[in-house]
Design an enzyme around this catalytic site. Structure first.
Site, PDB file in Angstrom:
ATOM      1  N   GLY A 127      36.458  47.067  23.761  1.00 43.55           N
ATOM      2  CA  GLY A 127      35.316  47.974  23.755  1.00 43.55           C
ATOM      3  C   GLY A 127      35.677  49.414  23.486  1.00 43.55           C
ATOM      4  O   GLY A 127      34.800  50.263  23.358  1.00 43.55           O
ATOM      5  N   PHE A 169      36.955  50.996  20.832  1.00 43.70           N
ATOM      6  CA  PHE A 169      36.511  51.570  19.563  1.00 43.70           C
ATOM      7  C   PHE A 169      35.030  51.913  19.615  1.00 43.70           C
ATOM      8  O   PHE A 169      34.603  52.972  19.156  1.00 43.70           O
ATOM      9  CB  PHE A 169      36.786  50.605  18.409  1.00 43.70           C
ATOM     10  CG  PHE A 169      36.357  51.135  17.071  1.00 43.70           C
ATOM     11  CD1 PHE A 169      37.164  52.031  16.378  1.00 43.70           C
ATOM     12  CD2 PHE A 169      35.150  50.766  16.511  1.00 43.70           C
ATOM     13  CE1 PHE A 169      36.771  52.543  15.138  1.00 43.70           C
ATOM     14  CE2 PHE A 169      34.749  51.266  15.277  1.00 43.70           C
ATOM     15  CZ  PHE A 169      35.568  52.154  14.597  1.00 43.70           C
ATOM     16  N   GLY A 178      43.908  52.250  15.583  1.00 47.28           N
ATOM     17  CA  GLY A 178      43.825  53.642  15.166  1.00 47.28           C
ATOM     18  C   GLY A 178      44.195  53.928  13.733  1.00 47.28           C
ATOM     19  O   GLY A 178      44.367  55.099  13.364  1.00 47.28           O
ATOM     20  N   ASP A 193      41.144  41.400  11.441  1.00 46.15           N
ATOM     21  CA  ASP A 193      39.714  41.145  11.628  1.00 46.15           C
ATOM     22  C   ASP A 193      38.909  42.279  11.014  1.00 46.15           C
ATOM     23  O   ASP A 193      39.418  43.383  10.840  1.00 46.15           O
ATOM     24  CB  ASP A 193      39.371  41.064  13.117  1.00 46.15           C
ATOM     25  CG  ASP A 193      39.307  42.451  13.745  1.00 46.15           C
ATOM     26  OD1 ASP A 193      38.192  42.954  13.961  1.00 46.15           O
ATOM     27  OD2 ASP A 193      40.373  43.052  13.985  1.00 46.15           O
ATOM     28  N   CYS A 242      35.488  28.947  -5.999  1.00 39.62           N
ATOM     29  CA  CYS A 242      35.289  28.851  -4.538  1.00 39.62           C
ATOM     30  C   CYS A 242      34.740  27.481  -4.160  1.00 39.62           C
ATOM     31  O   CYS A 242      33.900  26.915  -4.876  1.00 39.62           O
ATOM     32  CB  CYS A 242      34.335  29.955  -4.080  1.00 39.62           C
ATOM     33  SG  CYS A 242      34.025  29.958  -2.296  1.00 39.62           S
ATOM     34  N   CYS A 261      28.657  28.329  -3.146  1.00 36.19           N
ATOM     35  CA  CYS A 261      29.092  28.233  -4.547  1.00 36.19           C
ATOM     36  C   CYS A 261      28.901  26.837  -5.111  1.00 36.19           C
ATOM     37  O   CYS A 261      28.728  26.671  -6.327  1.00 36.19           O
ATOM     38  CB  CYS A 261      30.546  28.674  -4.659  1.00 36.19           C
ATOM     39  SG  CYS A 261      30.761  30.447  -4.353  1.00 36.19           S
TER      40      CYS A 261
END
Length: 374
Positions: A98, A100, A220, A270, A308, A313
């Site tokens: 939490g 960020f 960061g 991520d 893909c 697709c």
């Protein structure tokens, strides 16, 4: 001491040094390097767990401590049997701390040694996150990997402020480790800070290694800085991290940043980017970005990406996807989100193969030529 999450190194690319490994967790193994879809509020936006498993082939997803603390509340999630049961996802989960989100509320928070007081972005109500409170929340949520409470310093912060923040983050990490009780079912990772100052990055890494966390993240960076600065800090910091533990780079999701992360020795990444740009009508393909809302696709009856294997697709044309986007139909968001996430998981599947074949450097060059036309 036995930890809930462990790392097994399988191969290092002879050409680049990139790592191929496995992260063992209580809810299954994760083949690395891996891209992790973000399920901020206990859901990857618009997609079901079955779609994530069967179509995207996601091995792990993230959830957000700050948002779930505000809604529906960590106590309710705990009462439901934890996040895995609450959202019906039986594979590994990582929860961020939490930090960020709290620190992005620069107008609504006050930092002290004890923690951070902040106002909810929803209703303005006051709340307080201490390292101990964050551990309480994350343990209630029940993810396999949980992150220690840190401060994410903005790009351009002074050396003095960054140093103070980094040292406080280390003190908070000590408190998190002391407060973390469920070590048999959850592993707590430390977050390396230090902004864009190499001596601070080195100090942060050394101090956190002394605390012997089961895994380490770089926080960061990828916060709006030029790419050259991002790469400089990434390539400096990663080799300082333990080789026998997972290495996590937080918040990157463009194909070039993912590949550069792996080349530097990172195992996990991520980002919300693939679903966010999907909602704006943009797709990632093996031949570069496709902005499907553009008029050029109005009568394009070819697949979104012929290379893909995703549901989108295999079943729908660019013309139909453009129609959905232009009419703001929810199905457009879903189909493009599914595709973008599958594109990134398939990219990482290919990256794993190239590492095993000691060929990642050559692959990266060829991929950049096709995707970025360079």
């Amino acid at each position: 001491m036995k930890t809930a999450v462990t790392y097994e190194l399988l191969h290092e690319c002879k050409q680049t040094g990139a790592r191929r490994g496995i992260i063992h967790t209580p809810h299954g193994d994760i083949q690395t390097p891996v891209f992790m879809p973000v399920g901020t509020q206990a859901t990857v936006k618009s997609l079901t767990p079955e779609e994530l498993k069967n179509d995207v082939k996601a091995e792990i997803i993230l959830a957000n401590t700050y948002h779930l603390y505000l809604r529906p509340g960590h106590e309710l999630v705990k009462e439901a049997g934890g996040l895995h049961n609450f959202m019906r996802w039986d594979r590994p989960i990582l929860t961020d701390c939490g930090g960020f989100q709290v620190f992005s509320l620069s107008d609504l928070r006050t930092i002290s040694e004890d923690g951070v007081e902040f106002k909810s972005h929803l209703d303005g109500s006051k709340h307080f996150f201490s390292p101990e409170k964050v551990m309480e929340i994350e343990e209630a949520l029940g993810a396999d990997i949980i992150m220690s409470f840190d401060e994410c310093v903005e790009h351009g912060a002074t050396y003095e402020y960054t140093k103070d923040s980094m040292e406080r983050t280390t003190r908070w990490a000590i408190r998190c480790k002391k407060a973390h009780k469920s070590t048999d079912t959850q592993s707590l990772f430390g977050i390396i800070q230090g902004g864009f100052f190499k001596d601070l990055r080195k100090k942060s890494t050394e101090d956190l290694i002394d605390l012997d966390f089961p895994g380490y993240a770089i926080g960061g960076i990828s916060v709006g800085e030029p790419k050259e600065e991002f790469l400089d800090i990434l390539q400096y910091t990663t080799p300082l991290m333990p080789k026998n533990k997972p290495r996590y780079l937080m918040g990157v999701g463009t194909p070039d940043y993912l590949i550069e992360a792996v080349l530097a020795g990172i195992d996990m990444c991520d980002c919300v980017l693939p679903t966010r740009i999907a909602r704006n009508g943009t797709a990632m393909t093996w031949n570069g970005k496709v902005v499907v809302r553009n008029a050029t696709y109005e009568r394009d009856f070819s697949p979104l990406d012929p290379e893909c294997d995703c549901y989108t697709c295999k079943n729908y044309t660019r013309a139909y996807l453009r129609h959905l986007v232009k009419t703001n139909e929810i199905l457009g968001d879903r189909l493009l989100s599914l595709h973008n996430l599958r594109f990134l998981t398939s990219l990482m599947e290919r990256v794993k193969i190239e590492i095993e074949n000691d060929n990642l450097g050559n692959f990266a060059k060829e991929f950049y030529k096709k995707y970025y036309k360079i």
